[in-house]
Each structure stands twice: as structure tokens, then as C-alpha cells.
Design an enzyme around this catalytic site. Structure first.
Site, PDB file in Angstrom:
ATOM      1  CB  CYS A 135      -3.386  13.497  12.026  1.00 21.14           C
ATOM      2  SG  CYS A 135      -2.273  12.723  13.117  1.00 21.14           S
ATOM      3  CG  ASP A 184       2.936   1.631   9.417  1.00 25.14           C
ATOM      4  OD1 ASP A 184       2.657   2.516  10.249  1.00 25.14           O
ATOM      5  OD2 ASP A 184       3.324   1.883   8.260  1.00 25.14           O
ATOM      6  NE  ARG A 189       0.682  10.822   9.717  1.00 26.91           N
ATOM      7  CZ  ARG A 189       0.253   9.786   8.996  1.00 26.91           C
ATOM      8  NH1 ARG A 189      -0.992   9.391   9.082  1.00 26.91           N
ATOM      9  NH2 ARG A 189       1.058   9.178   8.163  1.00 26.91           N
ATOM     10  NE  ARG A 219      -8.314   5.372   4.181  1.00 25.24           N
ATOM     11  CZ  ARG A 219      -8.223   6.671   4.331  1.00 25.24           C
ATOM     12  NH1 ARG A 219      -8.791   7.262   5.348  1.00 25.24           N
ATOM     13  NH2 ARG A 219      -7.555   7.393   3.470  1.00 25.24           N
ATOM     14  CE  LYS A 276      -1.567   2.715   3.426  1.00 26.15           C
ATOM     15  NZ  LYS A 276      -1.401   3.286   4.579  1.00 26.15           N
ATOM     16  CG  ASN A 277       2.296   2.934   3.478  1.00 31.98           C
ATOM     17  OD1 ASN A 277       1.154   3.344   3.212  1.00 31.98           O
ATOM     18  ND2 ASN A 277       2.690   2.694   4.716  1.00 31.98           N
TER      19      ASN A 277
HETATM   20  N1  EPU Z   1       7.784  14.151  10.569  1.00 29.53           N
HETATM   21  C1  EPU Z   1       8.104  15.467  10.804  1.00 29.53           C
HETATM   22  N2  EPU Z   1       8.089  16.332   9.729  1.00 29.53           N
HETATM   23  C2  EPU Z   1       7.789  15.923   8.469  1.00 29.53           C
HETATM   24  C3  EPU Z   1       7.475  14.577   8.242  1.00 29.53           C
HETATM   25  C4  EPU Z   1       7.468  13.692   9.309  1.00 29.53           C
HETATM   26  O1  EPU Z   1       8.377  15.859  11.916  1.00 29.53           O
HETATM   27  O2  EPU Z   1       7.810  16.780   7.563  1.00 29.53           O
HETATM   28  C5  EPU Z   1       7.801  13.190  11.690  1.00 29.53           C
HETATM   29  C6  EPU Z   1       6.419  12.602  11.959  1.00 29.53           C
HETATM   30  O3  EPU Z   1       5.655  13.429  12.806  1.00 29.53           O
HETATM   31  C7  EPU Z   1       6.755  11.257  12.567  1.00 29.53           C
HETATM   32  C8  EPU Z   1       8.077  10.865  11.867  1.00 29.53           C
HETATM   33  O4  EPU Z   1       8.603  12.075  11.319  1.00 29.53           O
HETATM   34  O5  EPU Z   1       6.995  11.407  13.926  1.00 29.53           O
HETATM   35  C9  EPU Z   1       7.945   9.858  10.746  1.00 29.53           C
HETATM   36  O6  EPU Z   1       6.970  10.301   9.784  1.00 29.53           O
HETATM   37  P1  EPU Z   1       7.025   9.871   8.254  1.00 29.53           P
HETATM   38  O7  EPU Z   1       7.122  11.112   7.433  1.00 29.53           O
HETATM   39  O8  EPU Z   1       8.056   8.829   8.078  1.00 29.53           O
HETATM   40  O9  EPU Z   1       5.579   9.250   8.044  1.00 29.53           O
HETATM   41  P2  EPU Z   1       4.630   9.413   6.810  1.00 29.53           P
HETATM   42  O10 EPU Z   1       5.437   9.462   5.564  1.00 29.53           O
HETATM   43  O11 EPU Z   1       3.653  10.496   7.035  1.00 29.53           O
HETATM   44  C10 EPU Z   1       4.435   6.884   6.290  1.00 29.53           C
HETATM   45  C11 EPU Z   1       3.337   5.866   6.198  1.00 29.53           C
HETATM   46  C12 EPU Z   1       2.810   5.539   7.577  1.00 29.53           C
HETATM   47  C13 EPU Z   1       3.966   5.060   8.463  1.00 29.53           C
HETATM   48  C14 EPU Z   1       5.116   6.083   8.469  1.00 29.53           C
HETATM   49  C15 EPU Z   1       6.350   5.606   9.209  1.00 29.53           C
HETATM   50  C16 EPU Z   1       2.357   6.374   4.048  1.00 29.53           C
HETATM   51  C17 EPU Z   1       1.211   6.903   3.285  1.00 29.53           C
HETATM   52  N3  EPU Z   1       2.255   6.397   5.379  1.00 29.53           N
HETATM   53  O12 EPU Z   1       3.846   8.050   6.861  1.00 29.53           O
HETATM   54  O13 EPU Z   1       1.917   4.458   7.356  1.00 29.53           O
HETATM   55  O14 EPU Z   1       3.516   4.902   9.787  1.00 29.53           O
HETATM   56  O15 EPU Z   1       5.503   6.375   7.103  1.00 29.53           O
HETATM   57  O16 EPU Z   1       6.837   4.436   8.658  1.00 29.53           O
HETATM   58  O17 EPU Z   1       3.334   5.908   3.483  1.00 29.53           O
HETATM   59  C18 EPU Z   1       0.173   2.984   7.871  1.00 29.53           C
HETATM   60  O18 EPU Z   1       0.368   2.427   6.782  1.00 29.53           O
HETATM   61  O19 EPU Z   1      -0.553   2.502   8.766  1.00 29.53           O
HETATM   62  C19 EPU Z   1       0.814   4.273   8.137  1.00 29.53           C
HETATM   63  C20 EPU Z   1       0.389   5.092   9.054  1.00 29.53           C
END
Ligand code: EPU
Length: 432
Positions: A117, A307, A122, A399, A22-23
Site C-alpha cells: 500500500c 481517485d 488499507r 496499470r 478498471k475497478n
Molecule cells: N477500510 C477499512 N476497512 C476495510 C476496508 C476499507 O477501514 O475493511 C477503509 C479504508 O482504509 C479507506 C476507506 O475504508 O479509508 C475506503 O476504502 P475502500 O474499501 O472503499 O477502498 P478499496 O476497495 O480498497 C477501491 C479502489 C480504489 C479507490 C477506493 C475508494 C479498487 C481495486 N480500488 O479500493 O481505487 O480509491 O475503492 O473509492 O477498486 C484507484 O483506482 O486508483 C484506487 C486506489
């Protein structure tokens, strides 16, 4: 709206086929906007987040042809607009990838602020930091993120991420592939889907090296042409079925996986007394004896994935002894714990740590999913619990888990879908 009714206490036996990640899919589909030609994407999971991404692309003017259930062809040669539908884009977290893709290809993007969120703050400051370094101006106005480059083409730059972010790494990669000159992303995320996106873009003509390490180097090219690409199997879907077998007992062959991606989950389950045999693209998982306690700390890849944290807690609820679980990626990812307690679990949460005292058995009850992986954890606990559970708000689960009910039934689970008229299901599902 639907609910799942699960008669627990039956071990799982048989085979289950894992779908595309998915991701990876929710990034690779927007990345098709960078391609001036037809790209054929295979192994796409049939889940609502993916359908939403495809609908958004269609709204921008991309031509989408469904070849079969898991294969689509996307032709973004004649995109009409760089402004996404507000209502669709704000429903899904991954819509932030539309910014990097549109900005990279057209030098401008207008995308609704990504979906709400429900497990912590986030922010997208690291995405914005990257776009700005590449020469874009980013402002928020009227609920939209407006990003644009004055010259119409971004310029390569060095970006050092302050936090390891999967989304920022992939988004900056997308913005940089067609930029003028070289970009380096340091402190990059190393998740399998980061590598998958790089492989997809390279197969379309990009020049990206180092994906899967903490330094990614991108040499900008002037055009990406069409091609064909198959998405990797979903590490978390596979891990979820492994956790289900660990909790409910039984023996299941998990097919279409990359064993290397499963190492962190396999190692933790083995510590709990679960037997795992790895083969080329399958895993045989068996649990016959009692579960043992284990301490878990979530970390960016190759650490234990956040996750899988809720699903692992569901397993540890039934382990002998007290386990300590530390969530170090998200702030508020224990909201499902109160629901597990309704089944008789003994868990105490203090900030980022959950203390899970194993109990002898869980007992079925009505419970409610509050996000995707939380929903999966409740399914796992309900499969292991004695008696009947009803899980509402299952739209979260759907989802990201394709045909979960059918797949579990094939394994002998007693699970059925029923209409649910409860008001709670009217709540909008968020993110992933
Ligand atoms: N963060 C920041 N600033 C940013 C981006 C992230 O501070 O600009 C922080 C976040 O608050 C968090 C950490 O960095 O504490 C990691 O966030 P990341 O950006 O890695 O997460 P994401 O890209 O928003 C994706 C997955 C999530 C998964 C995370 C971590 C997708 C669509 N979502 O989210 O997937 O938990 O990476 O691996 O790819 C799920 O599938 O259940 C899910 C939530």
C-alpha cells in the site's frame, strides 16, 4: 523500463474513447469464478491489473478465451484449486475479491494477503467481518488468508459496514450470492462499479436488489449459469482526460461515457471555469479562459472521487486564487505533491488538507510517479507545463490507463516513451 517525455504547453484538441472501468473489471473477472458456465465479458480494459487477474484465474483452472482485444470468455466450471498463486495475488490489491468469489462458490479460499500500500493504511477488517457473519472462519497463516465454511455453503446474514468500503461491499456481495438465505449489506458503497458488479451477477442468475443505494439485499441462489455482460465505461479515466483538457486548455470530445457518473467531476470543473456539454454518451469539454480556484473534498460516491484527487490538484495548481483540497477517504494520498512542486506548483499539505495556491505557469522538470493516479496527475501537470518533463516509474500509470500515450498523442500532445535505465523503476508497483 520506460519513462514519458512530455513537451508541455500545447492545448489538446480532438476525440478520445474511454475504455471499460478498471475497478469494475478487477471485481467482475474474479466474480466469474462464481459462475458454473461460460461468461463472456466485453469492454474489458487492456491494462496490466486486468491481465494479472486473468492469469490468476487461469492458475486456478479457469478456461480463458480471448475473443478480441476487449472481450474474453471465462469458463470456471472446472476449477481445480481454491488456492491462488502467492506471487501473483500479492501484487494486486483487488486480489481480495478472489476470497469472496472462491468462498461463495466452494466454501473455502486461500488467497495471498493483497498487495502493498502506498497511500495509507488499507485494512480489510470489513471484508472479514462480512465473511464471518456469513459463517466463514478467517485466519491468516503463512502470508495467506484462509477462509472456510464448515458446511461448505455460507449462510445469509445482515452486515452493517462500519465504514463505507467499495471493496468490502463487493466482496460480501460475491460471497452472499450463492449463500443459503438472505443477506443484507447496510451502509454499502454506491460507486458505479458496485452497481456494475451487481448487474453482472444478476445477469448470470443472482438475485441482488438495491445496489447503488446504501442497503443491498441479496437472496441466495443455488447456481449461477453463463451469460454475456459489458463492463461500464471508466469514470476515472474519463475524468482524467477532462482534467488534462482543463489544465492544458483546448477542446476534446470524450466518447463512451455515462454522463451521470461524471456529474461530480463535471460540476467541480465547471466551478473552475471549464465548459462541459453533456450528450447521451459523450462529453464536450472546452477550456479557453483562465482557471478559477475551487475547494474539493473527496467522499464516497456520489461525492468527488478520491481517485480524481491528484488529477484535480494538478488542475488547481494553475487556477487563480487559493484552493483547499480535503482527502477524506485515504490517509496518505499526497505523496505526489513534492513532484508537482518540482514543476513550480505552490502546495502545502497539512494532514488531510492541501492548500493549493495557483501559480501563473508550471515549468517542465524530471519527476517520478508514486502510484497510479499520482502518475496521472504528473502527466496532466507536465502537459500544461512550459518546456520538457520526464516522468519515470510510469508502470504505475500503465496499470490503469490503456494506451494513454497514444490517446494523448491523438489529441495533439507531444509525448513520447523512452527507455529508462534508472534504478527507481526497479521498484515494485503496488495496488490500485
Ligand atoms: N477500510 C477499512 N476497512 C476495510 C476496508 C476499507 O477501514 O475493511 C477503509 C479504508 O482504509 C479507506 C476507506 O475504508 O479509508 C475506503 O476504502 P475502500 O474499501 O472503499 O477502498 P478499496 O476497495 O480498497 C477501491 C479502489 C480504489 C479507490 C477506493 C475508494 C479498487 C481495486 N480500488 O479500493 O481505487 O480509491 O475503492 O473509492 O477498486 C484507484 O483506482 O486508483 C484506487 C486506489
Amino acid at each position: 523500463m520506460s519513462k514519458y517525455v512530455i513537451q508541455g504547453g500545447n492545448p489538446l484538441f480532438g476525440e478520445v474513447e474511454i475504455g471499460g472501468a478498471k475497478n469494475a473489471a478487477v471485481a467482475i473477472i474474479p466474480a466469474a469464478l462464481l459462475v458454473d458456465g461460460v461468461c463472456r465479458i466485453e469492454n474489458i480494459p487492456q491494462i496490466s491489473d486486468v491481465n494479472l487477474c486473468l492469469t490468476i484465474l487461469q492458475g486456478l483452472g479457469a478456461n480463458i478465451r480471448s475473443i478480441n482485444r476487449h472481450t474474453v470468455e471465462i469458463d470456471a466450471s472446472h476449477i481445480r484449486s481454491t488456492r491462488t498463486s502467492y506471487d501473483l495475488a500479492r501484487k494486486i490489491r483487488a486480489s481480495y475479491y478472489l476470497i469472496g468469489a472462491l468462498l461463495g462458490r466452494f466454501g473455502r479460499a486461500e488467497v495471498a494477503m493483497p498487495g502493498g500500500c502506498n497511500f495509507g493504511v488499507r485494512p480489510i477488517d470489513q471484508h472479514v467481518k462480512g465473511f464471518t457473519a456469513l459463517g466463514a472462519k478467517v485466519v491468516v497463516e503463512g502470508g495467506f488468508i484462509h477462509a472456510s465454511s464448515e458446511t461448505g455453503r455460507l449462510k445469509g446474514a445482515n452486515v452493517y459496514l462500519d465504514v463505507v468500503s467499495v471493496g468490502a461491499t463487493m466482496n460480501i456481495m460475491m460471497a452472499a450470492v450463492l449463500a443459503e438465505g438472505n443477506t443484507t449489506i447496510e451502509n454499502a458503497a454506491k460507486e458505479p462499479h458496485v452497481v456494475d458488479l451487481a448487474n453482472f451477477l444478476n445477469s448470470m442468475g443472482a438475485n441482488i436488489r438495491g445496489a447503488g443505494t446504501d442497503t443491498i439485499k441479496i437472496q441466495g441462489v443455488t447456481r449461477l449459469g453463463g451469460g454475456s455482460y459489458a463492463i461500464i465505461p471508466d469514470q476515472i479515466e474519463a475524468g482524467t482526460y477532462m482534467a488534462a483538457v482543463a489544465a492544458a486548455g483546448g477542446q476534446v470530445l470524450i466518447k463512451n461515457i455515462i454522463p451521470k457518473h461524471m456529474d461530480c467531476i463535471t460540476a467541480k470543473l465547471q466551478e473552475c471555469g471549464v465548459e462541459v456539454e453533456e450528450h447521451e454518451d459523450t462529453l464536450l469539454i472546452r477550456r479557453t479562459g483562465p482557471l478559477q480556484k475551487a475547494n474539493v473534498k473527496t467522499l464516497p460516491y456520489p461525492g468527488f472521487p478520491t481517485d480524481m484527487q491528484p488529477q484535480m490538484v494538478a488542475v488547481l495548481c494553475l487556477a487563480q486564487g487559493t484552493s483547499l483540497v480535503t482527502e477524506s477517504v485515504w490517509n496518505n494520498r499526497y505523496r505526489y505533491v513534492d513532484e508537482l512542486k518540482r514543476l513550480g506548483a505552490c502546495i502545502q499539505v497539512d494532514d488531510k488538507t492541501a492548500v493549493v495556491e495557483g501559480v501563473d505557469h508550471l515549468t517542465g522538470a524530471p519527476i517520478q510517479a508514486c502510484d497510479l493516479r499520482a502518475g496521472a496527475a504528473l502527466v496532466i501537470a507536465a502537459l500544461a507545463a512550459q518546456g520538457e518533463s520526464e516522468i519515470c516509474c510510469v508502470q504505475y500509470i500503465e496499470r490503469c490507463y490503456e494506451n494513454i500515450v497514444e490517446k494523448l498523442r491523438e489529441l495533439g500532445a507531444k509525448i513520447r516513451v523512452e527507455e529508462d535505465h534508472d534504478d527507481l523503476n526497479g521498484l515494485e508497483a503496488h495496488i490500485g
